[in-house]
Design a protein around this motif. Structure first.
Motif, PDB file in Angstrom:
ATOM      1  N   ASP A 381      65.895 -35.302 -15.561  1.00 46.87           N
ATOM      2  CA  ASP A 381      64.544 -34.775 -15.514  1.00 46.87           C
ATOM      3  C   ASP A 381      64.611 -33.314 -15.038  1.00 46.87           C
ATOM      4  O   ASP A 381      65.164 -33.037 -13.972  1.00 46.87           O
ATOM      5  CB  ASP A 381      63.749 -35.665 -14.543  1.00 46.87           C
ATOM      6  CG  ASP A 381      62.456 -35.050 -14.116  1.00 46.87           C
ATOM      7  OD1 ASP A 381      61.855 -34.330 -14.932  1.00 46.87           O
ATOM      8  OD2 ASP A 381      62.061 -35.285 -12.945  1.00 46.87           O
ATOM      9  N   TYR A 382      64.077 -32.425 -15.824  1.00 45.82           N
ATOM     10  CA  TYR A 382      64.216 -31.001 -15.538  1.00 45.82           C
ATOM     11  C   TYR A 382      63.707 -30.637 -14.139  1.00 45.82           C
ATOM     12  O   TYR A 382      64.351 -29.877 -13.409  1.00 45.82           O
ATOM     13  CB  TYR A 382      63.466 -30.180 -16.598  1.00 45.82           C
ATOM     14  CG  TYR A 382      63.677 -28.699 -16.451  1.00 45.82           C
ATOM     15  CD1 TYR A 382      64.913 -28.124 -16.735  1.00 45.82           C
ATOM     16  CD2 TYR A 382      62.658 -27.878 -15.983  1.00 45.82           C
ATOM     17  CE1 TYR A 382      65.127 -26.767 -16.572  1.00 45.82           C
ATOM     18  CE2 TYR A 382      62.863 -26.510 -15.833  1.00 45.82           C
ATOM     19  CZ  TYR A 382      64.094 -25.958 -16.126  1.00 45.82           C
ATOM     20  OH  TYR A 382      64.308 -24.621 -15.959  1.00 45.82           O
ATOM     21  N   GLU A 383      62.569 -31.214 -13.777  1.00 41.59           N
ATOM     22  CA  GLU A 383      61.965 -30.856 -12.490  1.00 41.59           C
ATOM     23  C   GLU A 383      62.818 -31.338 -11.308  1.00 41.59           C
ATOM     24  O   GLU A 383      62.647 -30.845 -10.199  1.00 41.59           O
ATOM     25  CB  GLU A 383      60.536 -31.419 -12.378  1.00 41.59           C
ATOM     26  CG  GLU A 383      59.568 -30.907 -13.460  1.00 41.59           C
ATOM     27  CD  GLU A 383      59.478 -29.371 -13.553  1.00 41.59           C
ATOM     28  OE1 GLU A 383      59.601 -28.707 -12.496  1.00 41.59           O
ATOM     29  OE2 GLU A 383      59.304 -28.852 -14.678  1.00 41.59           O
ATOM     30  N   ARG A 390      67.386 -24.314 -12.006  1.00 40.90           N
ATOM     31  CA  ARG A 390      66.316 -24.018 -12.978  1.00 40.90           C
ATOM     32  C   ARG A 390      66.219 -22.511 -13.210  1.00 40.90           C
ATOM     33  O   ARG A 390      66.034 -22.053 -14.331  1.00 40.90           O
ATOM     34  CB  ARG A 390      64.979 -24.569 -12.477  1.00 40.90           C
ATOM     35  CG  ARG A 390      64.830 -26.047 -12.805  1.00 40.90           C
ATOM     36  CD  ARG A 390      63.516 -26.588 -12.337  1.00 40.90           C
ATOM     37  NE  ARG A 390      63.533 -26.794 -10.891  1.00 40.90           N
ATOM     38  CZ  ARG A 390      62.490 -26.683 -10.076  1.00 40.90           C
ATOM     39  NH1 ARG A 390      61.319 -26.360 -10.557  1.00 40.90           N
ATOM     40  NH2 ARG A 390      62.611 -26.903  -8.795  1.00 40.90           N
ATOM     41  N   GLU A 394      66.513 -20.691 -16.797  1.00 41.39           N
ATOM     42  CA  GLU A 394      65.397 -19.886 -17.316  1.00 41.39           C
ATOM     43  C   GLU A 394      65.813 -18.434 -17.533  1.00 41.39           C
ATOM     44  O   GLU A 394      65.365 -17.779 -18.473  1.00 41.39           O
ATOM     45  CB  GLU A 394      64.186 -20.025 -16.383  1.00 41.39           C
ATOM     46  CG  GLU A 394      63.553 -21.401 -16.595  1.00 41.39           C
ATOM     47  CD  GLU A 394      62.593 -21.860 -15.510  1.00 41.39           C
ATOM     48  OE1 GLU A 394      61.943 -20.997 -14.897  1.00 41.39           O
ATOM     49  OE2 GLU A 394      62.502 -23.084 -15.284  1.00 41.39           O
ATOM     50  N   VAL A 407      69.507 -29.669 -21.792  1.00 40.31           N
ATOM     51  CA  VAL A 407      70.458 -29.312 -20.731  1.00 40.31           C
ATOM     52  C   VAL A 407      71.310 -30.557 -20.494  1.00 40.31           C
ATOM     53  O   VAL A 407      70.782 -31.655 -20.319  1.00 40.31           O
ATOM     54  CB  VAL A 407      69.742 -28.899 -19.428  1.00 40.31           C
ATOM     55  CG1 VAL A 407      70.768 -28.640 -18.322  1.00 40.31           C
ATOM     56  CG2 VAL A 407      68.891 -27.653 -19.643  1.00 40.31           C
ATOM     57  N   THR A 409      74.026 -32.670 -18.286  1.00 39.10           N
ATOM     58  CA  THR A 409      74.459 -32.754 -16.889  1.00 39.10           C
ATOM     59  C   THR A 409      75.629 -33.725 -16.696  1.00 39.10           C
ATOM     60  O   THR A 409      75.873 -34.203 -15.603  1.00 39.10           O
ATOM     61  CB  THR A 409      73.274 -33.183 -15.993  1.00 39.10           C
ATOM     62  OG1 THR A 409      72.763 -34.426 -16.509  1.00 39.10           O
ATOM     63  CG2 THR A 409      72.168 -32.151 -15.994  1.00 39.10           C
ATOM     64  N   ILE A 417      69.134 -33.787 -20.184  1.00 41.77           N
ATOM     65  CA  ILE A 417      67.718 -33.447 -19.992  1.00 41.77           C
ATOM     66  C   ILE A 417      67.203 -32.893 -21.315  1.00 41.77           C
ATOM     67  O   ILE A 417      67.760 -31.925 -21.839  1.00 41.77           O
ATOM     68  CB  ILE A 417      67.538 -32.356 -18.902  1.00 41.77           C
ATOM     69  CG1 ILE A 417      68.228 -32.760 -17.593  1.00 41.77           C
ATOM     70  CG2 ILE A 417      66.068 -32.033 -18.695  1.00 41.77           C
ATOM     71  CD1 ILE A 417      68.230 -31.646 -16.533  1.00 41.77           C
ATOM     72  N   ILE A 419      64.288 -30.905 -22.870  1.00 41.97           N
ATOM     73  CA  ILE A 419      63.145 -30.146 -22.372  1.00 41.97           C
ATOM     74  C   ILE A 419      62.253 -29.586 -23.469  1.00 41.97           C
ATOM     75  O   ILE A 419      61.070 -29.754 -23.445  1.00 41.97           O
ATOM     76  CB  ILE A 419      63.513 -28.991 -21.422  1.00 41.97           C
ATOM     77  CG1 ILE A 419      65.002 -28.715 -21.408  1.00 41.97           C
ATOM     78  CG2 ILE A 419      62.963 -29.216 -20.057  1.00 41.97           C
ATOM     79  CD1 ILE A 419      65.375 -27.621 -20.449  1.00 41.97           C
TER      80      ILE A 419
END
Ligand code: GDP
Ligand code: IMO
Ligand code: MG
Length: 424
Positions: A381-383, A390, A394, A407, A409, A417, A419
């Motif tokens: 989960d990106y958040e 992050r 970005e 992404v 991992t 992830i 997104i």
């Protein structure tokens, strides 16, 4: 919907994992360049494979697989790989081999040794350069020659006589026998003879019907024969521009171009590498990232992210989305460096040079950003990523002017992830 997967660095970006993931939804997967120099790692149903030739669609029953004409195919390696995968899956994947794809023969590997390509360029020693050279010199053996043994023998005899004249001092080449070569080749090609077809209408029809077609690239932009760090490159076109030619469809309608890049840089084989880390940190990345070649087992050199090189790869591939892999490997570092420009002969430059001699003179100019301590392996989960991770993602998106779609991992498919945000 057609999607191309393109390596954005010096290969080994994690294209295998990303293609295997995207192939879940594919009707057809087309591998279009290179040969068994490629090593694409996948973890399928918990088992790890290093795939050299088969398109990733082979792991899914509904996906047809095409080995397109841009490839050079080593039939015994294909046979072994096919057997391994069929045994793992308990069914036999459907494959098409383009009739005009070239075949690697044992003398290609011999020539590579005799000419010192392995030592000079740091090749994978799979006969790639000599096989592509025969294609250009119009003395290659193509897949459809395997369907006509008389024609095959005639072409082999012609090639062998050229080799014997050129290399009178080589006992290996002098003892080559047309009959033996043809016999061995035909024996190992036997299960695939029914798969050798004109691939152009097969791919074109899938595209015209709007099927989900995935084009699996091998190697990376910086290894492109024309635009890579020549002469430390491979012998095929590895960028988006080469795709149409490699499948026989000019300017194919490709809706999505996925540029796969590692969160840092690696290179295997010889050639300049401006952001290479030569101290213990390089060893740390090599170990943490398990940076050892799939095809040759060689350790890969590791370095920081090179935005100059990546911007060049963006220009060459025009990705509609980026997939950043191996972000987890950077966990635990206090600082992460990115190279935004080079120092060349006393001046700052943002231009990447495809000339190895010129690139060897470039010194990286780094910017340092904060690292993160948390272990992010397997985050989906990106958040949930640390703020610094992050910020890194970005920043890459902003610098490369391309959205990040994936992404990664960890090496497993679930360690991903998705997104698809466009924050740049
Ligand atoms: P390819 O040639 O582009 O398919 O890449 P390789 O398979 O040669 O090398 C990528 C390596 O990184 C393989 O060992 C993968 O299993 C591994 N890998 C891929 N994605 C990730 C990731 O997100 N994290 C980690 N730790 N390993 C990854
Ligand atoms: P994948 O698809 C990394 C490199 C070799 C050598 C140069 C020329 O797994 O990303 P070759 O045998 O092609 O004549 O070698 O290119 N090379 C790769 N490096 N990944 C690859 O493929 C590569 N394929 C070739 O190491 O430097
Ligand atoms: Mg690889």
């Amino acid at each position: 919907m057609a999607t191309a997967i393109l390596g954005m660095q010096w290969g080994d970006e994690g294209k295998g994992k990303i293609t295997h993931l995207l192939a879940r939804e594919a009707d057809m997967v087309v591998r279009y360049n290179g040969g068994p120099n490629a090593g694409h790692t996948v973890i399928d149903r918990g088992e790890k494979f290093g795939i050299h030739l088969l398109p990733m669609g082979c792991f899914y029953r509904d996906a047809r697989c095409v080995l397109a004409s841009g490839m050079v195919i080593d039939i015994p390696i294909l046979r072994e790989e096919y057997g391994l995968i069929a045994n793992h899956l308990k069914w036999e994947p459907e494959i098409v081999i383009a009739e005009n794809a070239h075949v690697i023969l044992p003398y290609h590997r011999l020539l590579e040794e005799l000419e010192g390509g392995g030592a000079r360029i740091g090749t994978t020693r799979r006969g790639i350069g000599p096989a592509y050279r025969d294609k250009v010199a119009r003395v290659g053996i193509r897949a459809d020659d395997l369907l006509y043994p008389v024609r095959l023998r005639k072409k082999l005899a012609q090639k062998i006589s050229i080799l014997k004249r050129a290399w009178p001092g080589s006992p290996e080449l002098s003892s080559l026998s047309t009959d033996l070569l043809a016999k061995d080749l035909l024996a190992s090609a036997e299960p695939f003879l029914g798969s050798i077809r004109n691939a152009i209408p097969i791919i074109a029809q899938a595209l015209n019907r709007g099927e989900n077609v995935l084009f699996e690239g091998a190697q990376g932009a910086l290894l492109d024969l024309d635009f890579g760090t020549y002469p430390f490159v491979t012998s095929s076109s590895t960028t988006f521009a080469g795709l149409g030619n490699a499948i026989g469809i000019p300017l194919p309608q490709i809706d999505c171009r996925v540029g796969v890049m590692k969160a840092y840089t690696t290179r295997v084989g010889r050639g300049p590498f401006p952001t290479r880390i030569t101290d213990k940190l390089g060893d740390f990345l090599q170990q943490a990232g398990n940076e050892f070649g799939v095809t040759t087992g060689r350790p890969r050199d590791c370095g920081w992210l090179d935005l100059v090189a990546l911007k060049y790869a963006v220009a060459l591939n025009d990705p509609t989305t980026l997939a950043i892999t191996k972000l987890d490997v950077l966990s635990g570092l206090d600082e992460i460096r990115m190279c935004g420009a080079y120092q060349l002969e006393g001046r700052e430059t943002n231009t990447f040079s495809g000339s190895a001699e010129q690139l060897a003179l470039c010194e990286p100019i780094y910017e340092s950003i904060s690292g993160w301590k948390e272990d992010i392996r397997g985050v989906t989960d990106y958040e949930s990523l640390p703020r610094a991770a992050r910020a890194y993602i970005e920043r890459i998106s902003q610098e490369l002017q391309a959205p990040i779609g994936i992404v990664s991992t960890g090496p497993s498919p679930e360690e991903t992830i998705n997104i698809s945000f466009d924050r740049y």
